[in-house]
Design a protein around this motif. Structure first.
Motif, PDB file in Angstrom:
ATOM      1  N   GLU B  28       0.911  -1.275   0.031  1.00  0.00           N
ATOM      2  CA  GLU B  28      -0.076  -0.083   0.006  1.00  0.00           C
ATOM      3  C   GLU B  28       0.885   1.136   0.183  1.00  0.00           C
ATOM      4  O   GLU B  28       0.360   2.391  -0.218  1.00  0.00           O
ATOM      5  CB  GLU B  28      -1.032   0.005   1.243  1.00  0.00           C
ATOM      6  CG  GLU B  28      -0.351  -0.091   2.545  1.00  0.00           C
ATOM      7  CD  GLU B  28       0.116  -1.281   3.127  1.00  0.00           C
ATOM      8  OE1 GLU B  28       0.379  -2.312   2.285  1.00  0.00           O
ATOM      9  OE2 GLU B  28      -0.185  -1.240   4.335  1.00  0.00           O
ATOM     10  N   ALA B  33       9.769  -5.747  -1.534  1.00  0.00           N
ATOM     11  CA  ALA B  33      11.028  -6.153  -0.774  1.00  0.00           C
ATOM     12  C   ALA B  33      12.170  -6.493  -1.627  1.00  0.00           C
ATOM     13  O   ALA B  33      11.937  -7.178  -2.893  1.00  0.00           O
ATOM     14  CB  ALA B  33      10.541  -7.451  -0.060  1.00  0.00           C
ATOM     15  N   ILE B  35      16.249  -8.076  -1.917  1.00  0.00           N
ATOM     16  CA  ILE B  35      17.104  -8.705  -1.100  1.00  0.00           C
ATOM     17  C   ILE B  35      18.342  -8.528  -1.769  1.00  0.00           C
ATOM     18  O   ILE B  35      18.540  -8.453  -3.208  1.00  0.00           O
ATOM     19  CB  ILE B  35      16.955 -10.332  -1.555  1.00  0.00           C
ATOM     20  CG1 ILE B  35      15.717 -10.620  -0.934  1.00  0.00           C
ATOM     21  CG2 ILE B  35      18.107 -11.196  -0.660  1.00  0.00           C
ATOM     22  CD1 ILE B  35      15.271 -12.066  -1.617  1.00  0.00           C
ATOM     23  N   GLN B  37      22.235  -9.378  -2.405  1.00  0.00           N
ATOM     24  CA  GLN B  37      23.205 -10.469  -2.191  1.00  0.00           C
ATOM     25  C   GLN B  37      24.311 -10.243  -2.808  1.00  0.00           C
ATOM     26  O   GLN B  37      24.726  -9.580  -3.986  1.00  0.00           O
ATOM     27  CB  GLN B  37      22.521 -11.621  -3.138  1.00  0.00           C
ATOM     28  CG  GLN B  37      23.332 -13.090  -3.047  1.00  0.00           C
ATOM     29  CD  GLN B  37      22.872 -14.086  -3.863  1.00  0.00           C
ATOM     30  OE1 GLN B  37      21.980 -13.992  -4.803  1.00  0.00           O
ATOM     31  NE2 GLN B  37      22.995 -15.563  -2.995  1.00  0.00           N
ATOM     32  N   MET B  46      21.476  -8.433   3.351  1.00  0.00           N
ATOM     33  CA  MET B  46      20.326  -7.334   3.854  1.00  0.00           C
ATOM     34  C   MET B  46      19.102  -7.495   3.113  1.00  0.00           C
ATOM     35  O   MET B  46      19.133  -7.837   1.905  1.00  0.00           O
ATOM     36  CB  MET B  46      20.881  -6.090   4.090  1.00  0.00           C
ATOM     37  CG  MET B  46      21.017  -5.280   2.632  1.00  0.00           C
ATOM     38  SD  MET B  46      21.724  -3.603   2.750  1.00  0.00           S
ATOM     39  CE  MET B  46      19.973  -2.845   2.901  1.00  0.00           C
ATOM     40  N   LEU B  47      17.933  -7.148   3.684  1.00  0.00           N
ATOM     41  CA  LEU B  47      16.757  -6.823   2.893  1.00  0.00           C
ATOM     42  C   LEU B  47      16.310  -5.697   3.266  1.00  0.00           C
ATOM     43  O   LEU B  47      16.349  -5.160   4.257  1.00  0.00           O
ATOM     44  CB  LEU B  47      15.739  -7.900   3.763  1.00  0.00           C
ATOM     45  CG  LEU B  47      14.371  -7.863   2.972  1.00  0.00           C
ATOM     46  CD1 LEU B  47      14.229  -8.634   1.770  1.00  0.00           C
ATOM     47  CD2 LEU B  47      13.114  -8.300   3.797  1.00  0.00           C
ATOM     48  N   TYR B  49      13.626  -2.310   1.145  1.00  0.00           N
ATOM     49  CA  TYR B  49      12.456  -1.889   0.377  1.00  0.00           C
ATOM     50  C   TYR B  49      12.956  -0.836  -0.592  1.00  0.00           C
ATOM     51  O   TYR B  49      13.731  -0.098  -0.609  1.00  0.00           O
ATOM     52  CB  TYR B  49      11.474  -1.433   1.096  1.00  0.00           C
ATOM     53  CG  TYR B  49      10.958  -2.808   2.190  1.00  0.00           C
ATOM     54  CD1 TYR B  49      10.080  -3.464   1.718  1.00  0.00           C
ATOM     55  CD2 TYR B  49      11.440  -2.952   3.017  1.00  0.00           C
ATOM     56  CE1 TYR B  49       9.501  -4.841   2.302  1.00  0.00           C
ATOM     57  CE2 TYR B  49      11.248  -4.222   4.037  1.00  0.00           C
ATOM     58  CZ  TYR B  49      10.148  -4.787   3.468  1.00  0.00           C
ATOM     59  OH  TYR B  49       9.858  -6.088   4.165  1.00  0.00           O
ATOM     60  N   ARG B  69      11.800   3.000   5.214  1.00  0.00           N
ATOM     61  CA  ARG B  69      10.691   3.092   5.769  1.00  0.00           C
ATOM     62  C   ARG B  69      10.493   3.805   7.097  1.00  0.00           C
ATOM     63  O   ARG B  69       9.739   4.420   7.525  1.00  0.00           O
ATOM     64  CB  ARG B  69      10.120   1.677   5.860  1.00  0.00           C
ATOM     65  CG  ARG B  69       9.876   0.753   4.569  1.00  0.00           C
ATOM     66  CD  ARG B  69       9.152  -0.498   4.800  1.00  0.00           C
ATOM     67  NE  ARG B  69       9.968  -1.260   5.832  1.00  0.00           N
ATOM     68  CZ  ARG B  69       9.378  -2.536   6.109  1.00  0.00           C
ATOM     69  NH1 ARG B  69       8.547  -2.933   5.987  1.00  0.00           N
ATOM     70  NH2 ARG B  69      10.174  -3.226   7.070  1.00  0.00           N
ATOM     71  N   MET B  90      20.124  -7.316 -11.456  1.00  0.00           N
ATOM     72  CA  MET B  90      18.431  -6.949 -10.731  1.00  0.00           C
ATOM     73  C   MET B  90      17.606  -7.936 -11.356  1.00  0.00           C
ATOM     74  O   MET B  90      17.350  -8.003 -12.585  1.00  0.00           O
ATOM     75  CB  MET B  90      18.081  -5.399 -10.953  1.00  0.00           C
ATOM     76  CG  MET B  90      16.690  -5.130 -10.056  1.00  0.00           C
ATOM     77  SD  MET B  90      16.199  -3.658 -10.386  1.00  0.00           S
ATOM     78  CE  MET B  90      17.101  -2.710  -9.557  1.00  0.00           C
ATOM     79  N   PHE B  92      13.403  -9.641 -10.809  1.00  0.00           N
ATOM     80  CA  PHE B  92      12.203  -9.605 -10.152  1.00  0.00           C
ATOM     81  C   PHE B  92      11.535 -10.978 -10.078  1.00  0.00           C
ATOM     82  O   PHE B  92      11.892 -11.853 -10.732  1.00  0.00           O
ATOM     83  CB  PHE B  92      11.318  -8.849 -10.802  1.00  0.00           C
ATOM     84  CG  PHE B  92      11.614  -7.429 -11.183  1.00  0.00           C
ATOM     85  CD1 PHE B  92      11.484  -6.247 -10.178  1.00  0.00           C
ATOM     86  CD2 PHE B  92      12.332  -7.102 -12.266  1.00  0.00           C
ATOM     87  CE1 PHE B  92      11.896  -5.161 -10.424  1.00  0.00           C
ATOM     88  CE2 PHE B  92      12.776  -5.727 -12.551  1.00  0.00           C
ATOM     89  CZ  PHE B  92      12.649  -4.982 -11.715  1.00  0.00           C
ATOM     90  N   ASP B  97       6.540  -9.256  -6.540  1.00  0.00           N
ATOM     91  CA  ASP B  97       6.620  -8.464  -5.104  1.00  0.00           C
ATOM     92  C   ASP B  97       7.962  -8.614  -4.462  1.00  0.00           C
ATOM     93  O   ASP B  97       7.946  -8.198  -3.044  1.00  0.00           O
ATOM     94  CB  ASP B  97       5.415  -8.897  -4.271  1.00  0.00           C
ATOM     95  CG  ASP B  97       5.518 -10.288  -3.913  1.00  0.00           C
ATOM     96  OD1 ASP B  97       6.409 -11.155  -4.372  1.00  0.00           O
ATOM     97  OD2 ASP B  97       4.675 -10.793  -3.080  1.00  0.00           O
ATOM     98  N   ALA B  98       8.865  -9.155  -5.168  1.00  0.00           N
ATOM     99  CA  ALA B  98      10.391  -9.096  -4.443  1.00  0.00           C
ATOM    100  C   ALA B  98      11.199  -8.919  -5.684  1.00  0.00           C
ATOM    101  O   ALA B  98      10.989  -9.503  -6.894  1.00  0.00           O
ATOM    102  CB  ALA B  98      10.486 -10.510  -3.634  1.00  0.00           C
ATOM    103  N   ILE B  99      12.476  -8.479  -5.085  1.00  0.00           N
ATOM    104  CA  ILE B  99      13.377  -8.223  -6.216  1.00  0.00           C
ATOM    105  C   ILE B  99      14.774  -8.661  -5.436  1.00  0.00           C
ATOM    106  O   ILE B  99      14.988  -8.724  -4.278  1.00  0.00           O
ATOM    107  CB  ILE B  99      13.678  -6.656  -6.030  1.00  0.00           C
ATOM    108  CG1 ILE B  99      12.613  -5.911  -6.525  1.00  0.00           C
ATOM    109  CG2 ILE B  99      14.723  -6.380  -7.193  1.00  0.00           C
ATOM    110  CD1 ILE B  99      12.726  -4.468  -6.566  1.00  0.00           C
ATOM    111  N   LEU B 100      15.426  -9.407  -6.424  1.00  0.00           N
ATOM    112  CA  LEU B 100      16.961  -9.859  -5.845  1.00  0.00           C
ATOM    113  C   LEU B 100      17.790  -8.902  -6.799  1.00  0.00           C
ATOM    114  O   LEU B 100      17.894  -8.733  -8.025  1.00  0.00           O
ATOM    115  CB  LEU B 100      17.083 -11.100  -6.214  1.00  0.00           C
ATOM    116  CG  LEU B 100      18.635 -11.898  -6.090  1.00  0.00           C
ATOM    117  CD1 LEU B 100      18.957 -11.830  -4.727  1.00  0.00           C
ATOM    118  CD2 LEU B 100      18.463 -13.457  -6.483  1.00  0.00           C
TER     119      LEU B 100
END
Lengths: 134, 134
Positions: B28, B33, B35, B37, B46-47, B49, B69, B90, B92, B97-100
């Motif tokens: 929202e 997120a 990650i 590496q 680390m993680l 946003y 955040r 990079m 997806f 809903d997540a990216i490496l």
């Protein structure tokens, strides 16, 4: 909550698991992000979410259990597909809002039957499908 | 939104970056997120946003930019500490809903000066501090 008050402990010092779980910085649904990594190759397989109960179940059974946000239920990885994740280690991050779960993944981690979920890979101004189903 | 309609594309097929970014399944607050590496060792560092603007900046500059955040602002990793993350790749994930982000991390990734943020490691019913600051 947060693990901030514990971040300056020295290497080798211990906390109880209950203390750490009580201090996780969960979202409004009681969840923290969990990264699954293949323990020996280092591949990042997927990102999912856990609540306290799924963390405890994972530690007790040795098989990774997430909370499925889409299905709103416990998600015992591989329960129907056989593509289980056997737990190797579990670590929480400095601020207690992420978990790194090292696992032994049987077969594909992704529901598309790819080994991992991260197959939309940026190349210049495009995104290329970077892996095929197993 | 989601990348679901694209998940059955074959390896090597391409989408535009704009299409993928328009279909990310953000929360929202417009965040996904990410990650980080280390590209050569496989360490999960680390993680954090990202929002669309920080993703684009990361791709344009080659230095990783998150959305903080807690501080509610862009977080150009290493801008003050020098502990930069140079972008290597990079990707997806399947549901967007997540990216490496594979990076070359200069020095420690963690604000505690540890190499990575995942130093609260479960051992039986305890959690052990598993690394020391660099």
């Amino acid at each position: 909550m947060s693990l901030k008050e514990y971040e300056n402990l020295a290497k080798g010092e211990k906390l109880s698991l209950d203390t750490v779980l009580a201090n996780l910085k969960t979202d409004e649904h009681g969840l923290v992000a969990a990264i699954a990594q293949q323990h020996d190759t280092g591949e990042v397989l997927m990102l999912a979410y856990m609540n306290e109960k799924s963390i405890r179940e994972t530690l007790e059974t040795g098989h990774v259990c997430y909370w499925s946000r889409s299905r709103q239920t416990y998600w015992r990885k591989g329960e129907s597909s056989g593509h289980r994740q056997t737990l190797v280690s579990m670590s929480f991050d400095c601020d207690g809002d992420a978990i790194l779960v090292k696992v032994d993944q049987q077969g594909p981690a992704c529901h598309t039957n790819r080994r991992d979920c991260f197959f939309f890979t940026v190349e210049n101004n495009d995104v290329v499908i970077s892996s095929a189903p197993l």
